[in-house]
Design a protein around this motif. Structure first.
Motif, PDB file in Angstrom:
ATOM      1  N   LEU A  83       0.814  -1.215   0.000  1.00 27.05           N
ATOM      2  CA  LEU A  83       0.000   0.000   0.000  1.00 27.05           C
ATOM      3  C   LEU A  83       0.849   1.266   0.000  1.00 27.05           C
ATOM      4  CD1 LEU A  83      -2.782  -1.056   2.540  1.00 27.05           C
ATOM      5  CD2 LEU A  83      -2.799  -1.222   0.053  1.00 27.05           C
ATOM      6  N   GLY A  84       1.956   1.222   0.712  1.00 25.09           N
ATOM      7  CA  GLY A  84       2.809   2.410   0.773  1.00 25.09           C
ATOM      8  C   GLY A  84       3.448   2.742  -0.555  1.00 25.09           C
ATOM      9  N   SER A  85       3.874   1.724  -1.303  1.00 25.04           N
ATOM     10  CA  SER A  85       4.471   1.996  -2.613  1.00 25.04           C
ATOM     11  C   SER A  85       3.450   2.599  -3.572  1.00 25.04           C
ATOM     12  CB  SER A  85       5.020   0.699  -3.195  1.00 25.04           C
ATOM     13  OG  SER A  85       3.976  -0.260  -3.402  1.00 25.04           O
ATOM     14  N   ALA A  86       2.192   2.125  -3.510  1.00 21.13           N
ATOM     15  CA  ALA A  86       1.151   2.705  -4.360  1.00 21.13           C
ATOM     16  C   ALA A  86       0.891   4.160  -3.993  1.00 21.13           C
ATOM     17  CB  ALA A  86      -0.137   1.891  -4.236  1.00 21.13           C
ATOM     18  N   ALA A  87       0.943   4.469  -2.701  1.00 25.45           N
ATOM     19  CA  ALA A  87       0.734   5.858  -2.283  1.00 25.45           C
ATOM     20  C   ALA A  87       1.901   6.749  -2.700  1.00 25.45           C
ATOM     21  CB  ALA A  87       0.525   5.914  -0.771  1.00 25.45           C
ATOM     22  N   VAL A  88       3.121   6.244  -2.587  1.00 25.96           N
ATOM     23  CA  VAL A  88       4.282   7.050  -2.959  1.00 25.96           C
ATOM     24  C   VAL A  88       4.309   7.306  -4.462  1.00 25.96           C
ATOM     25  CG1 VAL A  88       6.810   7.016  -3.065  1.00 25.96           C
ATOM     26  CG2 VAL A  88       5.649   6.334  -0.973  1.00 25.96           C
ATOM     27  N   LEU A  89       3.948   6.310  -5.261  1.00 24.26           N
ATOM     28  CA  LEU A  89       3.942   6.492  -6.709  1.00 24.26           C
ATOM     29  C   LEU A  89       2.926   7.535  -7.164  1.00 24.26           C
ATOM     30  CD1 LEU A  89       4.316   2.893  -8.183  1.00 24.26           C
ATOM     31  CD2 LEU A  89       5.950   4.767  -8.316  1.00 24.26           C
ATOM     32  N   ARG A  90       1.901   7.758  -6.370  1.00 22.52           N
ATOM     33  CA  ARG A  90       0.861   8.705  -6.758  1.00 22.52           C
ATOM     34  C   ARG A  90       0.973  10.045  -6.052  1.00 22.52           C
ATOM     35  NH1 ARG A  90      -0.143   3.706  -7.436  1.00 22.52           N
ATOM     36  NH2 ARG A  90      -1.549   2.966  -9.081  1.00 22.52           N
ATOM     37  N   MET A  91       2.133  10.317  -5.465  1.00 19.62           N
ATOM     38  CA  MET A  91       2.357  11.593  -4.800  1.00 19.62           C
ATOM     39  C   MET A  91       2.698  12.667  -5.821  1.00 19.62           C
ATOM     40  SD  MET A  91       4.524  10.477  -1.411  1.00 19.62           S
ATOM     41  CE  MET A  91       4.784  12.192  -0.975  1.00 19.62           C
ATOM     42  N   SER A  92       2.269  13.881  -5.512  1.00 20.42           N
ATOM     43  CA  SER A  92       2.523  15.022  -6.384  1.00 20.42           C
ATOM     44  C   SER A  92       2.884  16.213  -5.519  1.00 20.42           C
ATOM     45  CB  SER A  92       1.295  15.330  -7.236  1.00 20.42           C
ATOM     46  OG  SER A  92       1.519  16.471  -8.038  1.00 20.42           O
ATOM     47  N   PHE A  93       3.872  16.959  -5.943  1.00 20.19           N
ATOM     48  CA  PHE A  93       4.347  18.120  -5.203  1.00 20.19           C
ATOM     49  C   PHE A  93       4.136  19.362  -6.058  1.00 20.19           C
ATOM     50  CE2 PHE A  93       6.919  14.434  -4.050  1.00 20.19           C
ATOM     51  CZ  PHE A  93       6.728  14.384  -2.675  1.00 20.19           C
ATOM     52  N   ALA A  94       3.503  20.368  -5.454  1.00 22.96           N
ATOM     53  CA  ALA A  94       3.230  21.618  -6.157  1.00 22.96           C
ATOM     54  C   ALA A  94       3.185  22.739  -5.138  1.00 22.96           C
ATOM     55  CB  ALA A  94       1.913  21.541  -6.926  1.00 22.96           C
ATOM     56  N   PRO A  95       3.540  23.968  -5.529  1.00 22.16           N
ATOM     57  CA  PRO A  95       3.434  25.101  -4.605  1.00 22.16           C
ATOM     58  C   PRO A  95       1.990  25.309  -4.162  1.00 22.16           C
ATOM     59  CG  PRO A  95       4.792  25.673  -6.500  1.00 22.16           C
ATOM     60  CD  PRO A  95       4.169  24.351  -6.800  1.00 22.16           C
ATOM     61  N   ALA A  96       1.825  25.749  -2.929  1.00 22.14           N
ATOM     62  CA  ALA A  96       0.482  25.905  -2.376  1.00 22.14           C
ATOM     63  C   ALA A  96      -0.249  27.110  -2.948  1.00 22.14           C
ATOM     64  CB  ALA A  96       0.544  26.024  -0.846  1.00 22.14           C
ATOM     65  N   GLN A  97       0.467  28.106  -3.444  1.00 19.54           N
ATOM     66  CA  GLN A  97      -0.144  29.337  -3.921  1.00 19.54           C
ATOM     67  C   GLN A  97      -0.332  29.370  -5.427  1.00 19.54           C
ATOM     68  OE1 GLN A  97      -1.282  31.586  -1.843  1.00 19.54           O
ATOM     69  NE2 GLN A  97      -0.473  30.582  -0.010  1.00 19.54           N
ATOM     70  N   THR A  98      -0.307  28.237  -6.082  1.00 17.81           N
ATOM     71  CA  THR A  98      -0.439  28.205  -7.529  1.00 17.81           C
ATOM     72  C   THR A  98      -1.358  27.067  -7.935  1.00 17.81           C
ATOM     73  OG1 THR A  98       0.766  28.076  -9.621  1.00 17.81           O
ATOM     74  CG2 THR A  98       1.558  26.728  -7.811  1.00 17.81           C
ATOM     75  N   THR A  99      -1.862  27.176  -9.141  1.00 14.60           N
ATOM     76  CA  THR A  99      -2.722  26.129  -9.693  1.00 14.60           C
ATOM     77  C   THR A  99      -2.003  25.269 -10.719  1.00 14.60           C
ATOM     78  OG1 THR A  99      -3.542  27.666 -11.380  1.00 14.60           O
ATOM     79  CG2 THR A  99      -4.801  27.510  -9.322  1.00 14.60           C
ATOM     80  N   ALA A 100      -0.679  25.373 -10.777  1.00 17.22           N
ATOM     81  CA  ALA A 100       0.083  24.594 -11.746  1.00 17.22           C
ATOM     82  C   ALA A 100       0.062  23.115 -11.383  1.00 17.22           C
ATOM     83  CB  ALA A 100       1.522  25.097 -11.806  1.00 17.22           C
ATOM     84  N   THR A 101       0.249  22.289 -12.393  1.00 19.46           N
ATOM     85  CA  THR A 101       0.276  20.846 -12.186  1.00 19.46           C
ATOM     86  C   THR A 101       1.517  20.452 -11.411  1.00 19.46           C
ATOM     87  OG1 THR A 101      -0.890  20.553 -14.272  1.00 19.46           O
ATOM     88  CG2 THR A 101       0.164  18.618 -13.329  1.00 19.46           C
ATOM     89  N   GLY A 102       1.322  19.649 -10.388  1.00 16.19           N
ATOM     90  CA  GLY A 102       2.440  19.246  -9.560  1.00 16.19           C
ATOM     91  C   GLY A 102       3.335  18.229 -10.243  1.00 16.19           C
ATOM     92  N   THR A 103       4.522  18.097  -9.727  1.00 16.99           N
ATOM     93  CA  THR A 103       5.490  17.133 -10.223  1.00 16.99           C
ATOM     94  C   THR A 103       5.811  16.140  -9.113  1.00 16.99           C
ATOM     95  OG1 THR A 103       7.333  18.573  -9.578  1.00 16.99           O
ATOM     96  CG2 THR A 103       6.485  18.794 -11.825  1.00 16.99           C
ATOM     97  N   GLY A 104       6.250  14.983  -9.534  1.00 11.82           N
ATOM     98  CA  GLY A 104       6.581  13.962  -8.562  1.00 11.82           C
ATOM     99  C   GLY A 104       6.517  12.589  -9.195  1.00 11.82           C
ATOM    100  N   PRO A 105       6.456  11.544  -8.361  1.00 14.28           N
ATOM    101  CA  PRO A 105       6.375  10.189  -8.922  1.00 14.28           C
ATOM    102  C   PRO A 105       5.131   9.952  -9.774  1.00 14.28           C
ATOM    103  CG  PRO A 105       6.979  10.124  -6.599  1.00 14.28           C
ATOM    104  CD  PRO A 105       6.593  11.529  -6.895  1.00 14.28           C
ATOM    105  N   VAL A 106       4.073  10.732  -9.536  1.00 14.97           N
ATOM    106  CA  VAL A 106       2.851  10.535 -10.327  1.00 14.97           C
ATOM    107  C   VAL A 106       3.069  10.871 -11.794  1.00 14.97           C
ATOM    108  CG1 VAL A 106       1.952  12.871  -9.971  1.00 14.97           C
ATOM    109  CG2 VAL A 106       0.364  10.969 -10.268  1.00 14.97           C
TER     110      VAL A 106
END
Length: 270
Positions: A83-106
């Motif tokens: 379960l943890g690997s599935a959650a990590v693969l779908r993580m996304s990082f983006a600035p809180a003050q913007t609507t841009a698409t986040g980057t990350g393992p997703v």
């Protein structure tokens, strides 16, 4: 350790397969067997195995006491890795003050899904254009009924899908550079993506078998625009008042007896 790795891979692969089936509802088997689908399942499976190896090497016990049996610790580690690997693969990082698409393992999973999307769309278009399942139908006459039948075949229908269908219908209706057959083909491709080819074929057959005389007759223009003749005024007739009804006597609510007792007329006569 081999059994634990197999179980963790099974959990991660099941999560990936379930996501593919939910995404490609019309052709889940074709999506799983496509190169993009196999790569998607392989990435989820490999991430679960790597997570289990990392958890075991780090000696994480997840708060379990040392008195717990080793079997229970292995079960917790397998579930946490899957379960943890599935959650990590779908993580996304983006600035809180913007609507841009986040980057990350997703981003990796989204890229693989785009590959699978392209492959399935090409197969779907080739299969749809190879058969004329919508023969004898018209876009202007039948596109609304066809969409309603296909949408009601689904147990749950997303609101975004309904809005997208409505926008596509309005766009195709406003196009003057496409024939009615071209519009019907585009509409059929979109419905095939939602419900599949077999459901679309059955819905088209049902519409084709219905007589077109069921449509409500529209009156001619001269009949609709004809003035309505004014009705002649009739003298108002005096309203007849019915004669008053005679008052009804109160009936007894007590049954008569054969022993000669006096019969009570009503409970209110007491």
């Amino acid at each position: 350790m081999i059994i634990e790795m197999f179980l963790a891979a099974l959990i991660g692969g099941a999560i990936g397969v379930a996501e593919l089936i939910a995404r490609y509802r019309d052709k889940p088997v074709a999506a799983l067997l496509s190169p993009g689908g196999l790569l998607f399942a392989l990435v989820n499976t490999g991430a679960s195995v790597v997570a289990l190896i990392a958890v075991t090497a780090a000696g994480w016990r997840f708060g379990l006491p040392y008195t717990m049996p080793p079997t229970a610790l292995l079960v917790v580690r397998v579930i946490a890795a899957g379960l943890g690997s599935a959650a990590v693969l779908r993580m996304s990082f983006a600035p809180a003050q913007t609507t841009a698409t986040g980057t990350g393992p997703v981003a990796l999973l989204n890229g693989i899904l785009r590959i699978a999307d392209g492959e399935l769309e090409r197969k779907r278009a080739l299969s749809r254009l190879s058969h004329n399942d919508l023969a004898e139908l018209s876009f202007e006459r039948d596109h609304a009924a066809l969409a309603e039948l296909c949408c009601h075949l689904m147990r749950e229908f997303d609101l975004a899908e309904a809005q997208r269908l409505g926008g596509l219908a309005a766009e195709l209706s406003a196009r003057d550079d496409l024939t009615d057959a071209d519009k019907l083909d585009c509409w059929g491709l979109e419905l095939t993506r939602l419900v599949g080819e077999r459901a679309l074929r059955q819905a088209a057959r049902r519409l084709r078998d219905r007589p077109h005389e069921e449509a409500r007759a529209v009156p001619a223009d001269d009949e609709r625009l004809a003035p309505v003749a004014a009705e002649p005024d009739h003298p108002a007739e005096p309203a007849t008042v019915p004669p008053p009804r005679p008052p009804l006597g109160k009936t007894s609510r007590l049954a008569s007896h054969a022993n000669g007792r006096t019969e009570r007329k009503s409970f209110s006569d007491v």
